[in-house]
Design an enzyme around this catalytic site. Structure first.
Site, PDB file in Angstrom:
ATOM      1  N   ARG A 142      32.787 -57.113 -26.395  1.00 52.60           N
ATOM      2  CA  ARG A 142      34.005 -57.685 -25.908  1.00 52.60           C
ATOM      3  C   ARG A 142      33.984 -59.025 -25.922  1.00 52.60           C
ATOM      4  O   ARG A 142      34.579 -59.942 -26.651  1.00 52.60           O
ATOM      5  CB  ARG A 142      34.866 -57.195 -24.996  1.00 52.60           C
ATOM      6  CG  ARG A 142      36.458 -57.495 -25.079  1.00 52.60           C
ATOM      7  CD  ARG A 142      37.175 -56.808 -24.039  1.00 52.60           C
ATOM      8  NE  ARG A 142      36.553 -55.928 -23.165  1.00 52.60           N
ATOM      9  CZ  ARG A 142      37.074 -54.703 -22.769  1.00 52.60           C
ATOM     10  NH1 ARG A 142      37.912 -54.257 -23.082  1.00 52.60           N
ATOM     11  NH2 ARG A 142      36.323 -54.102 -21.851  1.00 52.60           N
ATOM     12  N   GLU A 178      32.931 -45.122 -13.849  1.00 52.11           N
ATOM     13  CA  GLU A 178      33.715 -45.408 -15.152  1.00 52.11           C
ATOM     14  C   GLU A 178      34.411 -46.827 -14.892  1.00 52.11           C
ATOM     15  O   GLU A 178      34.177 -47.448 -13.574  1.00 52.11           O
ATOM     16  CB  GLU A 178      34.694 -44.581 -15.232  1.00 52.11           C
ATOM     17  CG  GLU A 178      34.480 -43.026 -15.662  1.00 52.11           C
ATOM     18  CD  GLU A 178      33.371 -43.073 -16.901  1.00 52.11           C
ATOM     19  OE1 GLU A 178      33.789 -43.409 -17.722  1.00 52.11           O
ATOM     20  OE2 GLU A 178      32.102 -42.561 -16.519  1.00 52.11           O
ATOM     21  N   LYS A 212      35.242 -33.728 -18.816  1.00 55.70           N
ATOM     22  CA  LYS A 212      33.789 -32.761 -19.006  1.00 55.70           C
ATOM     23  C   LYS A 212      34.050 -31.153 -19.143  1.00 55.70           C
ATOM     24  O   LYS A 212      33.574 -30.634 -19.880  1.00 55.70           O
ATOM     25  CB  LYS A 212      32.657 -33.327 -18.094  1.00 55.70           C
ATOM     26  CG  LYS A 212      32.350 -34.788 -18.173  1.00 55.70           C
ATOM     27  CD  LYS A 212      31.471 -34.934 -17.011  1.00 55.70           C
ATOM     28  CE  LYS A 212      31.209 -36.556 -17.099  1.00 55.70           C
ATOM     29  NZ  LYS A 212      30.634 -37.246 -15.543  1.00 55.70           N
ATOM     30  N   GLY A 235      25.612 -36.452 -18.198  1.00 52.98           N
ATOM     31  CA  GLY A 235      24.570 -37.537 -18.401  1.00 52.98           C
ATOM     32  C   GLY A 235      23.517 -37.224 -19.300  1.00 52.98           C
ATOM     33  O   GLY A 235      23.576 -36.627 -20.436  1.00 52.98           O
TER      34      GLY A 235
HETATM   35  P1  NAP Z   1      30.612 -50.272 -19.822  1.00 50.48           P
HETATM   36  O1  NAP Z   1      29.348 -50.705 -19.306  1.00 50.48           O
HETATM   37  O2  NAP Z   1      31.889 -50.730 -19.272  1.00 50.48           O
HETATM   38  O3  NAP Z   1      30.343 -50.865 -21.320  1.00 50.48           O
HETATM   39  C1  NAP Z   1      31.337 -50.870 -22.119  1.00 50.48           C
HETATM   40  C2  NAP Z   1      30.909 -51.675 -23.562  1.00 50.48           C
HETATM   41  O4  NAP Z   1      32.059 -51.829 -24.255  1.00 50.48           O
HETATM   42  C3  NAP Z   1      30.904 -53.351 -23.220  1.00 50.48           C
HETATM   43  O5  NAP Z   1      29.622 -53.836 -23.746  1.00 50.48           O
HETATM   44  C4  NAP Z   1      32.171 -53.895 -23.666  1.00 50.48           C
HETATM   45  O6  NAP Z   1      31.974 -55.201 -23.792  1.00 50.48           O
HETATM   46  C5  NAP Z   1      32.372 -53.036 -24.849  1.00 50.48           C
HETATM   47  N1  NAP Z   1      33.969 -52.788 -25.170  1.00 50.48           N
HETATM   48  C6  NAP Z   1      34.611 -52.526 -24.460  1.00 50.48           C
HETATM   49  N2  NAP Z   1      35.864 -52.444 -25.105  1.00 50.48           N
HETATM   50  C7  NAP Z   1      35.563 -53.326 -26.181  1.00 50.48           C
HETATM   51  C8  NAP Z   1      36.504 -53.604 -27.558  1.00 50.48           C
HETATM   52  N3  NAP Z   1      37.937 -53.605 -27.419  1.00 50.48           N
HETATM   53  N4  NAP Z   1      35.899 -54.326 -28.252  1.00 50.48           N
HETATM   54  C9  NAP Z   1      34.395 -54.778 -28.069  1.00 50.48           C
HETATM   55  N5  NAP Z   1      33.870 -53.939 -27.237  1.00 50.48           N
HETATM   56  C10 NAP Z   1      34.282 -53.594 -26.254  1.00 50.48           C
HETATM   57  O7  NAP Z   1      30.727 -48.948 -20.081  1.00 50.48           O
HETATM   58  P2  NAP Z   1      29.353 -47.858 -19.837  1.00 50.48           P
HETATM   59  O8  NAP Z   1      29.171 -47.246 -18.625  1.00 50.48           O
HETATM   60  O9  NAP Z   1      28.242 -48.357 -20.722  1.00 50.48           O
HETATM   61  O10 NAP Z   1      30.069 -46.434 -20.682  1.00 50.48           O
HETATM   62  C11 NAP Z   1      30.486 -46.499 -21.911  1.00 50.48           C
HETATM   63  C12 NAP Z   1      30.866 -44.926 -22.465  1.00 50.48           C
HETATM   64  O11 NAP Z   1      29.875 -44.204 -21.929  1.00 50.48           O
HETATM   65  C13 NAP Z   1      32.122 -44.721 -21.751  1.00 50.48           C
HETATM   66  O12 NAP Z   1      33.212 -43.637 -22.797  1.00 50.48           O
HETATM   67  C14 NAP Z   1      31.662 -43.682 -20.594  1.00 50.48           C
HETATM   68  O13 NAP Z   1      32.672 -42.955 -20.009  1.00 50.48           O
HETATM   69  C15 NAP Z   1      30.284 -43.064 -21.245  1.00 50.48           C
HETATM   70  N6  NAP Z   1      29.399 -42.544 -20.074  1.00 50.48           N
HETATM   71  C16 NAP Z   1      28.890 -43.689 -19.178  1.00 50.48           C
HETATM   72  C17 NAP Z   1      27.913 -43.153 -18.340  1.00 50.48           C
HETATM   73  C18 NAP Z   1      27.427 -43.875 -17.322  1.00 50.48           C
HETATM   74  O14 NAP Z   1      26.574 -43.724 -16.534  1.00 50.48           O
HETATM   75  N7  NAP Z   1      27.664 -45.138 -17.293  1.00 50.48           N
HETATM   76  C19 NAP Z   1      27.522 -41.830 -18.469  1.00 50.48           C
HETATM   77  C20 NAP Z   1      27.959 -40.824 -19.356  1.00 50.48           C
HETATM   78  C21 NAP Z   1      29.123 -41.419 -20.222  1.00 50.48           C
HETATM   79  P3  NAP Z   1      31.672 -56.312 -22.657  1.00 50.48           P
HETATM   80  O15 NAP Z   1      30.148 -56.087 -22.352  1.00 50.48           O
HETATM   81  O16 NAP Z   1      31.902 -57.835 -23.273  1.00 50.48           O
HETATM   82  O17 NAP Z   1      32.434 -56.119 -21.666  1.00 50.48           O
HETATM   83  N1  HSE Z   2      31.005 -42.073 -14.176  1.00 56.14           N
HETATM   84  C1  HSE Z   2      30.249 -40.767 -14.656  1.00 56.14           C
HETATM   85  C2  HSE Z   2      29.653 -39.945 -13.344  1.00 56.14           C
HETATM   86  C3  HSE Z   2      29.241 -41.057 -15.835  1.00 56.14           C
HETATM   87  O1  HSE Z   2      29.771 -40.511 -12.450  1.00 56.14           O
HETATM   88  O2  HSE Z   2      29.326 -38.871 -13.474  1.00 56.14           O
HETATM   89  C4  HSE Z   2      28.571 -39.941 -16.339  1.00 56.14           C
HETATM   90  O3  HSE Z   2      29.495 -39.164 -17.036  1.00 56.14           O
END
Ligand code: NAP
Ligand code: HSE
Length: 419
Positions: A43, A183, A198, A127
Site C-alpha cells: 500500500r 492480525e 480457521k 500457520g
Molecule cells: P501485514 O503484515 O499487515 O501485510 C499486509 C500487506 O498487504 C502489507 O504489505 C500491505 O502494504 C499490503 N496491503 C494491504 N492492503 C493493501 C492494498 N489495498 N493495496 C496494496 N497493498 C495492500 O499482514 P500479514 O501478517 O503479512 O498477513 C497477510 C495475510 O496472511 C492475512 O490474510 C493474514 O490473516 C494471513 N496470515 C498471517 C499470518 C501471520 O502470522 N502474520 C499467519 C497466517 C496467515 P504496506 O506494507 O504498505 O502496509
Molecule cells: N493471527 C494469527 C494467529 C496468524 O495468531 O494465529 C496465524 O493465522
C-alpha cells in the site's frame, strides 16, 4: 520460468519473497522449474523495505499482467481481497492465499469459480502446520469424527505468558503484534474470530458444512483475568482458546471459546505461538498435528509449499477436495444444544440466603453443581466458584442472564467451559 506476483508484502509476503530467494536452488529442484517473484504489491511505496523485487501499489497491475502465472494474495481483509482474487481467477491465474477471513466468507464461491484453476490455501489454518493437506488428502478415506485444537498463535502465546509469567494482557498483546503473530486488527485474534475462520475452513473440508462465522459459537480470551488463571491453577487446569468441530449423529457442532483443560492433558502442554490440532477419523483413529501457528517464516513455509505444488503438478483436485454439493446431509448443530461442563465465578454480597437462592436458580435451569468454593473479597463480598456437571449451553446462558438481574450479584458472572 514461473512468474509470481505477491499481493501484500508485509510480515508473510516478505518471508515468502526471502524464502524463494534464499532456498532457490532446492526449490527449483523440487518444483522442476525456476520460480521468481516478478512484482510485489504494497500500500505504502515510501516505506523502507529490505527487498530486491519490483514493487507497485496496484493489485490489478499484477492480476492483469499476462506474464504472471501465480498470484499470491497476502494483503488480508475480505472484500478487497475477494475482488482481487476473483479477477486473478477470471484471468486464469493460479492463486495461493493465507487469508482465512476471505475463505471463512467466500470459500464456496471461490471453489466454484476456480474449477480446474489451482487454488491453494495451506497457510490459512495453523500457520506452518500442513493441516489442510493432512485433512483434505491424507485422511480422505475417513469419516471425520472430530477436529479439536489450538488454532490461534496469538491467543496461545498470550495465555501462556499470562499463566507462566503473570504478564498483563495489554503488554503481552503488544508483544505478539511486534512478533508478527497478530492480525492487522488484533480483535480478530483475542475475540476468537480468527480461530473461528480457521475452524470453518476445516469444517468445510471435513463435513461440507457451509456456515458463516456469525452462525457458530465464538468467544475470545478478553474476559480471562489473572484471578481466573489463579483459580484454574488451583483446580489443576490451564486455560486455552480452542476450536472444536464434532460430528454427533447427523449434526456437527462448531465452537471457539476459552477452555479449562486438565494440566496433564497433551494439549495443555502446547505453549507459546505453537498450535496443536487433533483430528479423529473413523478408520485412522486420533491424529495430532503440532507446530508454529503464526509468524512470517512459518506461515511463508506453507505458502511457498503451495507455490511449489502448483508448479510441479498437472491435474488438480477441487479446492475444498470435493465438488459441491457434497451429499452427506450434515447440518450445523444448534449452539444452545451443545453440552459441556462449566466453571462459573460469581462475585456476590456475603450475606445469609444468597447461596440458597443461587442453588434454587441452578435447579430451575437444570444445572447441577459438581464442586463449589467460596473465597472472601474485600470484607463484605465473596467469590463463589462453581464447577458444574454437564449442562446445555442454552440452560447455562439462561441461568447467567437470570443471575445478572439479582441485586446481591455484584459483578458480571464469568463463565468458562471445562473440556
Ligand atoms: P501485514 O503484515 O499487515 O501485510 C499486509 C500487506 O498487504 C502489507 O504489505 C500491505 O502494504 C499490503 N496491503 C494491504 N492492503 C493493501 C492494498 N489495498 N493495496 C496494496 N497493498 C495492500 O499482514 P500479514 O501478517 O503479512 O498477513 C497477510 C495475510 O496472511 C492475512 O490474510 C493474514 O490473516 C494471513 N496470515 C498471517 C499470518 C501471520 O502470522 N502474520 C499467519 C497466517 C496467515 P504496506 O506494507 O504498505 O502496509
Ligand atoms: N493471527 C494469527 C494467529 C496468524 O495468531 O494465529 C496465524 O493465522
Amino acid at each position: 520460468m514461473i512468474n509470481v506476483g505477491v499481493i501484500g508484502v508485509g510480515t508473510v509476503g516478505t518471508s515468502v519473497v526471502k524464502i524463494l530467494e534464499q532456498n532457490k536452488t532446492m526449490i527449483t529442484a523440487r518444483a522442476g522449474d525456476e520460480i521468481r517473484v516478478k512484482t510485489g504489491v504494497v500500500r505504502n511505496l515510501n516505506k523502507k523495505r529490505d527487498l530486491n523485487i519490483a514493487l507497485c501499489n496496484d493489485p490489478y497491475s499484477v492480476v492483469n499482467d499476462p506474464e504472471i502465472d501465480i498470484v499470491v494474495e497476502l494483503m488480508g481483509g475480505v472484500d478487497e481481497a475477494f475482488e482481487v482474487v476473483k479477477s486473478a481467477l477470471k484471468n486464469g491465474k493460479a492463486v495461493v492465499t493465507a487469508n482465512k477471513a476471505l475463505l471463512a466468507y467466500h470459500r464456496y464461491e471461490l471453489q466454484e469459480m476456480a474449477k480446474d484453476i489451482p487454488f491453494e490455501y495451506e497457510a490459512s489454518v495453523a500457520g506452518g502446520i500442513p493441516i489442510i493437506n493432512a485433512l483434505r488428502d491424507g485422511l480422505s478415506a475417513n469419516h471425520i469424527q472430530s477436529i479439536q485444537g489450538i488454532m490461534n498463535g496469538t491467543c496461545n502465546y498470550m495465555m501462556t505468558k499470562m499463566m507462566n509469567e503473570g504478564v498483563a494482557f495489554d503488554a503481552i498483546l503488544k508483544e505478539a503484534q511486534e512478533l508478527g503473530y497478530a492480525e492487522a486488527d488484533p480483535t480478530f485474534d483475542i475475540g476468537g474470530f480468527d480461530a473461528a475462520h480457521k475452524l470453518l475452513i476445516l469444517g468445510s473440508i471435513a463435513y461440507g458444512i457451509d456456515a458463516k462465522p456469525e452462525e457458530i459459537l465464538i468467544e475470545g480470551i478478553e474476559h480471562v483475568t489473572q484471578e481466573d488463571i489463579a483459580f484454574a491453577r488451583e483446580f489443576g487446569y490451564v486455560i486455552k482458546l480452542l476450536g472444536i468441530a464434532k460430528k454427533e449423529g447427523d449434526e456437527v457442532e462448531m465452537r471457539v471459546h476459552a477452555c479449562l483443560i486438565r494440566k496433564d492433558a497433551m494439549i495443555a502442554k502446547i505453549d507459546g505461538v505453537m498450535n496443536g490440532v487433533s483430528v479423529v477419523g473413523d478408520k485412522v483413529g486420533e491424529t495430532l498435528y503440532y507446530g508454529p501457528g503464526a509468524g512470517g517464516d512459518a506461515t511463508a513455509s506453507a505458502v511457498v509449499a503451495n507455490i511449489i505444488d502448483i508448479v510441479r503438478s498437472g491435474k488438480r483436485a477441487p479446492m475444498l477436495g470435493f465438488d459441491k454439493p457434497l451429499e452427506r446431509g450434515l447440518k450445523l448443530k444448534d449452539k444452545n444444544a451443545i453440552v459441556s461442563k462449566y466453571y462459573l465465578r460469581l462475585k456476590v454480597e456475603d450475606k445469609p440466603g444468597v447461596l440458597a437462592k443461587i442453588a434454587a436458580l441452578f435447579g430451575d435451569h437444570n444445572i447441577s453443581v459438581e464442586t463449589m468454593l467460596q473465597r472472601p473479597v474485600d470484607g463484605s463480598y465473596a467469590n463463589l466458584l462453581f464447577a458444574t456437571h454437564e449442562a446445555k449451553e442454552g440452560d447455562i446462558q439462561r441461568v447467567i442472564t437470570a443471575l445478572e438481574t439479582l441485586d446481591f450479584v455484584a459483578a458480571k458472572p464469568v463463565m468458562i467451559r471445562i473440556v
